[in-house]
Design an enzyme around this catalytic site. Structure first.
Site, PDB file in Angstrom:
ATOM      1  N   THR A 125       0.841  -1.213   0.000  1.00  0.00           N
ATOM      2  CA  THR A 125       0.000   0.000   0.000  1.00  0.00           C
ATOM      3  C   THR A 125       0.875   1.262   0.000  1.00  0.00           C
ATOM      4  O   THR A 125       2.000   1.241   0.513  1.00  0.00           O
ATOM      5  CB  THR A 125      -0.898  -0.001   1.259  1.00  0.00           C
ATOM      6  OG1 THR A 125      -1.403   1.310   1.483  1.00  0.00           O
ATOM      7  CG2 THR A 125      -0.150  -0.410   2.515  1.00  0.00           C
ATOM      8  N   ASP A 126       0.311   2.356  -0.514  1.00  0.00           N
ATOM      9  CA  ASP A 126       1.034   3.638  -0.466  1.00  0.00           C
ATOM     10  C   ASP A 126       1.169   4.142   0.972  1.00  0.00           C
ATOM     11  O   ASP A 126       1.949   5.054   1.239  1.00  0.00           O
ATOM     12  CB  ASP A 126       0.347   4.689  -1.346  1.00  0.00           C
ATOM     13  CG  ASP A 126      -1.085   5.003  -0.941  1.00  0.00           C
ATOM     14  OD1 ASP A 126      -1.631   4.336  -0.039  1.00  0.00           O
ATOM     15  OD2 ASP A 126      -1.668   5.942  -1.541  1.00  0.00           O
ATOM     16  N   GLU A 127       0.395   3.529   1.897  1.00  0.00           N
ATOM     17  CA  GLU A 127       0.444   4.016   3.287  1.00  0.00           C
ATOM     18  C   GLU A 127       1.798   3.760   3.939  1.00  0.00           C
ATOM     19  O   GLU A 127       2.106   4.326   4.987  1.00  0.00           O
ATOM     20  CB  GLU A 127      -0.703   3.402   4.107  1.00  0.00           C
ATOM     21  CG  GLU A 127      -2.043   3.762   3.502  1.00  0.00           C
ATOM     22  CD  GLU A 127      -3.251   3.469   4.382  1.00  0.00           C
ATOM     23  OE1 GLU A 127      -3.120   3.439   5.616  1.00  0.00           O
ATOM     24  OE2 GLU A 127      -4.335   3.271   3.805  1.00  0.00           O
ATOM     25  N   TYR A 153      -1.428  -0.497  11.174  1.00  0.00           N
ATOM     26  CA  TYR A 153      -1.672  -1.150   9.874  1.00  0.00           C
ATOM     27  C   TYR A 153      -0.512  -0.892   8.912  1.00  0.00           C
ATOM     28  O   TYR A 153       0.083  -1.829   8.366  1.00  0.00           O
ATOM     29  CB  TYR A 153      -2.993  -0.652   9.266  1.00  0.00           C
ATOM     30  CG  TYR A 153      -3.122  -0.937   7.780  1.00  0.00           C
ATOM     31  CD1 TYR A 153      -3.270  -2.244   7.323  1.00  0.00           C
ATOM     32  CD2 TYR A 153      -3.077   0.095   6.832  1.00  0.00           C
ATOM     33  CE1 TYR A 153      -3.363  -2.517   5.951  1.00  0.00           C
ATOM     34  CE2 TYR A 153      -3.176  -0.167   5.473  1.00  0.00           C
ATOM     35  CZ  TYR A 153      -3.317  -1.476   5.035  1.00  0.00           C
ATOM     36  OH  TYR A 153      -3.404  -1.740   3.685  1.00  0.00           O
ATOM     37  N   LYS A 157       2.324  -3.480   7.213  1.00  0.00           N
ATOM     38  CA  LYS A 157       2.511  -3.662   5.769  1.00  0.00           C
ATOM     39  C   LYS A 157       3.951  -3.326   5.372  1.00  0.00           C
ATOM     40  O   LYS A 157       4.546  -4.010   4.540  1.00  0.00           O
ATOM     41  CB  LYS A 157       1.534  -2.771   4.980  1.00  0.00           C
ATOM     42  CG  LYS A 157       0.074  -3.132   5.127  1.00  0.00           C
ATOM     43  CD  LYS A 157      -0.272  -4.496   4.577  1.00  0.00           C
ATOM     44  CE  LYS A 157      -0.202  -4.575   3.060  1.00  0.00           C
ATOM     45  NZ  LYS A 157      -0.636  -5.913   2.565  1.00  0.00           N
TER      46      LYS A 157
HETATM   47  P1  NAD Z   1     -10.063  -6.933   2.773  1.00  0.00           P
HETATM   48  O1  NAD Z   1      -9.990  -6.651   4.224  1.00  0.00           O
HETATM   49  O2  NAD Z   1     -11.302  -6.627   2.003  1.00  0.00           O
HETATM   50  O3  NAD Z   1      -9.742  -8.484   2.517  1.00  0.00           O
HETATM   51  C1  NAD Z   1      -8.753  -9.182   3.209  1.00  0.00           C
HETATM   52  C2  NAD Z   1      -8.991 -10.670   3.005  1.00  0.00           C
HETATM   53  O4  NAD Z   1      -7.929 -11.387   3.671  1.00  0.00           O
HETATM   54  C3  NAD Z   1     -10.301 -11.176   3.607  1.00  0.00           C
HETATM   55  O5  NAD Z   1     -10.966 -12.026   2.690  1.00  0.00           O
HETATM   56  C4  NAD Z   1      -9.865 -11.965   4.849  1.00  0.00           C
HETATM   57  O6  NAD Z   1     -10.734 -13.048   5.160  1.00  0.00           O
HETATM   58  C5  NAD Z   1      -8.492 -12.455   4.409  1.00  0.00           C
HETATM   59  N1  NAD Z   1      -7.610 -12.756   5.543  1.00  0.00           N
HETATM   60  C6  NAD Z   1      -7.368 -11.970   6.637  1.00  0.00           C
HETATM   61  N2  NAD Z   1      -6.526 -12.596   7.476  1.00  0.00           N
HETATM   62  C7  NAD Z   1      -6.210 -13.792   6.896  1.00  0.00           C
HETATM   63  C8  NAD Z   1      -5.373 -14.875   7.284  1.00  0.00           C
HETATM   64  N3  NAD Z   1      -4.684 -14.848   8.422  1.00  0.00           N
HETATM   65  N4  NAD Z   1      -5.268 -15.939   6.449  1.00  0.00           N
HETATM   66  C9  NAD Z   1      -5.983 -15.977   5.278  1.00  0.00           C
HETATM   67  N5  NAD Z   1      -6.791 -14.993   4.883  1.00  0.00           N
HETATM   68  C10 NAD Z   1      -6.907 -13.903   5.675  1.00  0.00           C
HETATM   69  O7  NAD Z   1      -8.812  -6.178   2.143  1.00  0.00           O
HETATM   70  P2  NAD Z   1      -8.632  -5.465   0.722  1.00  0.00           P
HETATM   71  O8  NAD Z   1      -9.090  -4.069   0.818  1.00  0.00           O
HETATM   72  O9  NAD Z   1      -9.151  -6.347  -0.335  1.00  0.00           O
HETATM   73  O10 NAD Z   1      -7.046  -5.422   0.637  1.00  0.00           O
HETATM   74  C11 NAD Z   1      -6.311  -6.519   0.088  1.00  0.00           C
HETATM   75  C12 NAD Z   1      -4.832  -6.204   0.141  1.00  0.00           C
HETATM   76  O11 NAD Z   1      -4.565  -5.012  -0.593  1.00  0.00           O
HETATM   77  C13 NAD Z   1      -4.310  -5.958   1.553  1.00  0.00           C
HETATM   78  O12 NAD Z   1      -3.049  -6.577   1.670  1.00  0.00           O
HETATM   79  C14 NAD Z   1      -4.186  -4.451   1.654  1.00  0.00           C
HETATM   80  O13 NAD Z   1      -3.157  -4.092   2.528  1.00  0.00           O
HETATM   81  C15 NAD Z   1      -3.859  -4.080   0.219  1.00  0.00           C
HETATM   82  N6  NAD Z   1      -4.289  -2.742  -0.229  1.00  0.00           N
HETATM   83  C16 NAD Z   1      -5.583  -2.350  -0.060  1.00  0.00           C
HETATM   84  C17 NAD Z   1      -5.986  -1.097  -0.533  1.00  0.00           C
HETATM   85  C18 NAD Z   1      -7.421  -0.643  -0.408  1.00  0.00           C
HETATM   86  O14 NAD Z   1      -7.729   0.509  -0.740  1.00  0.00           O
HETATM   87  N7  NAD Z   1      -8.350  -1.480   0.021  1.00  0.00           N
HETATM   88  C19 NAD Z   1      -5.057  -0.260  -1.164  1.00  0.00           C
HETATM   89  C20 NAD Z   1      -3.738  -0.704  -1.312  1.00  0.00           C
HETATM   90  C21 NAD Z   1      -3.369  -1.946  -0.852  1.00  0.00           C
HETATM   91  P1  TYD Z   2     -10.464   4.435   4.750  1.00  0.00           P
HETATM   92  O1  TYD Z   2     -11.477   4.032   3.737  1.00  0.00           O
HETATM   93  O2  TYD Z   2     -10.502   3.813   6.103  1.00  0.00           O
HETATM   94  O3  TYD Z   2      -9.043   4.240   4.059  1.00  0.00           O
HETATM   95  P2  TYD Z   2      -7.548   4.708   4.579  1.00  0.00           P
HETATM   96  O4  TYD Z   2      -7.644   5.243   5.939  1.00  0.00           O
HETATM   97  O5  TYD Z   2      -6.795   3.428   4.531  1.00  0.00           O
HETATM   98  O6  TYD Z   2      -7.107   5.718   3.579  1.00  0.00           O
HETATM   99  O7  TYD Z   2     -10.563   5.997   4.962  1.00  0.00           O
HETATM  100  C1  TYD Z   2     -10.401   6.907   3.886  1.00  0.00           C
HETATM  101  C2  TYD Z   2     -10.465   8.324   4.434  1.00  0.00           C
HETATM  102  O8  TYD Z   2     -11.782   8.566   4.943  1.00  0.00           O
HETATM  103  C3  TYD Z   2      -9.526   8.548   5.605  1.00  0.00           C
HETATM  104  O9  TYD Z   2      -8.990   9.867   5.530  1.00  0.00           O
HETATM  105  C4  TYD Z   2     -10.411   8.431   6.834  1.00  0.00           C
HETATM  106  C5  TYD Z   2     -11.756   8.941   6.328  1.00  0.00           C
HETATM  107  N1  TYD Z   2     -12.949   8.312   6.972  1.00  0.00           N
HETATM  108  C6  TYD Z   2     -13.955   9.134   7.498  1.00  0.00           C
HETATM  109  O10 TYD Z   2     -13.891  10.378   7.448  1.00  0.00           O
HETATM  110  N2  TYD Z   2     -15.030   8.532   8.094  1.00  0.00           N
HETATM  111  C7  TYD Z   2     -15.150   7.177   8.186  1.00  0.00           C
HETATM  112  O11 TYD Z   2     -16.159   6.688   8.767  1.00  0.00           O
HETATM  113  C8  TYD Z   2     -14.123   6.344   7.615  1.00  0.00           C
HETATM  114  C9  TYD Z   2     -14.208   4.858   7.700  1.00  0.00           C
HETATM  115  C10 TYD Z   2     -13.040   6.968   7.013  1.00  0.00           C
END
Ligand code: NAD
Ligand code: TYD
Length: 341
Positions: A125-127, A153, A157
């Site tokens: 992630t970019d985080e 988090y 990562k």
């Molecule tokens: P999500 O929370 O929707 O899904 C995570 C999945 O992992 C779930 O299906 C969960 O059951 C599974 N999981 C959790 N712990 C596990 C374990 N111990 N063993 C097996 N499975 C397990 O997450 P997402 O938003 O789809 O993100 C997926 C990946 O992409 C993550 O690694 C996250 O860090 C990365 N990512 C997400 C975003 C975003 O905006 N959502 C952006 C950049 C990177």
């Molecule tokens: P989020 O979807 O949790 O992603 P991330 O924190 O990983 O970027 O949140 C996106 C942005 O929205 C973040 O600045 C936090 C804000 N946010 C709210 O203002 N209210 C909410 O209820 C949530 C979940 C997030």
């Protein structure tokens, strides 16, 4: 080609499975997922009975079970999406983040070393870069930006990224890493900003905006992320990190107002709540490397993607109504209960 996709019952992993089965019908895809609160088997229903797809309920930290599955399936490529992914939950309870995101990644890479692999791809992630100031729109995250995390988090990562790069250098494991900005689209759990606001607005519930809503995120439609990972698997250089993002920065408050407008709801639903601890101000990706080296460019414009997403949540109310029952209700009260506002 046997492809392992961990975390494939979650948001991006499931979209990636659909994308890969469509793009590469000759691949065998095995989904490894523990089905935590964020994983939902019904999401995978459209592919569950496909012959070249298998679902295995497994914890990526369970070394014995992981070894057994590798011995049975001999994967060629592993793409690791499995993670605890929500910043707010990591602030409440960091330990499961350290376990899954760090130890789980190490367990998978140990199995890759032992059984041999063509590629281990870590979805990061970019985080991991921390945040950028709001008053410096000229600054972006490049792959050279130092790791400087803010939350449990992002720290977990970043730890996994460092381990992956160490396994490449020390053991020669063929690793690639992608660091993507915030994704949106179908099947995202409604605890994250966009689906939470859509679900609450549809029910005329308050829309909880942290602080003043001025924090900025760089939004990418999930399919564009899937395409980037596929390109990295095919043409990326091992040992390399690729940033993925489409120069689509938005303030949270503007997204929430847009959702109100699209759904025909009043902005009076917007409720300013206590800010997140350590809240990152701005994320913004410089995608020059993946564009120049692999020819990647995002295809979905935000105005189209957000409309498609809102429409998807309207059409799939059963999907999210089911998953926000149970454990999620407790979480919601704890995070957003009246005494917290
Ligand atoms: P999500 O929370 O929707 O899904 C995570 C999945 O992992 C779930 O299906 C969960 O059951 C599974 N999981 C959790 N712990 C596990 C374990 N111990 N063993 C097996 N499975 C397990 O997450 P997402 O938003 O789809 O993100 C997926 C990946 O992409 C993550 O690694 C996250 O860090 C990365 N990512 C997400 C975003 C975003 O905006 N959502 C952006 C950049 C990177
Ligand atoms: P989020 O979807 O949790 O992603 P991330 O924190 O990983 O970027 O949140 C996106 C942005 O929205 C973040 O600045 C936090 C804000 N946010 C709210 O203002 N209210 C909410 O209820 C949530 C979940 C997030």
């Amino acid at each position: 080609m046997t492809l392992f996709v961990t975390g494939g019952a979650g948001f991006i992993g499931s979209n990636f499975i659909f994308y890969m089965l469509e793009q590469h019908p000759a691949y065998r895809v095995v989904c490894l997922d523990q089905l935590t609160y964020a994983g939902n088997l019904s999401t995978l229903a459209p592919v569950m009975h496909q012959q070249n797809f298998r679902f295995v309920k497994i914890d990526i930290c369970d070394r014995e079970a992981i070894d057994q599955l590798f011995a049975e399936e001999h994967p060629d490529v592993v793409v690791n999406f499995a993670a605890e992914s929500h910043v707010d939950r990591s602030i409440e309870n960091p330990s499961v983040f350290l376990q899954t995101n760090i130890m789980g990644t190490a367990t998978l890479m140990d199995a890759c070393r032992h059984y041999g692999i063509q590629r281990f791809h870590q979805v990061s992630t970019d985080e991991v870069y921390g945040d950028l100031p709001l008053d410096r729109p000229d600054l972006f995250f490049t792959e050279e930006t130092p790791i400087h995390t803010s939350s449990p988090y992002s720290s977990s990562k970043a730890s996994a990224d460092l381990l992956a790069l160490a396994y490449h250098r020390t053991y020669g494991l063929p690793v690639t890493i992608s660091r993507c900005s915030n994704n949106y689209g179908p099947y995202q759990f409604p605890e994250k900003l966009i689906p939470l606001m859509i679900a609450n607005a549809m029910h005329d519930r308050p829309l909880p905006v942290y602080g003043q809503g001025l924090n900025v995120r760089d939004w990418l439609y999930v399919e564009d992320h899937c395409k980037a990972i596929d390109l990295i698997l095919q043409h990326g250089q091992v040992g390399e990190v690729y940033n993925v993002g489409g120069h689509n920065e938005m303030r949270n408050i503007d997204i929430v107002k847009l959702i109100c407008k699209e759904l025909g709801k009043s902005e009076s639903l917007i409720t300013y709540v206590k800010d997140r601890k350590g809240h990152d101000l701005r994320y913004a990706i410089d995608p020059t490397k993946i564009h120049k080296e692999l020819g990647w460019l995002p295809e979905t414009k935000f105005e189209d993607g957000i409309r498609k997403t809102i429409h998807w949540y309207q059409e799939h109310q059963n999907w999210w109504e089911n998953i926000i029952s149970g454990e999620y209700q407790e979480y919601y009260m704890k995070m957003y209960g009246k005494d917290k506002w």
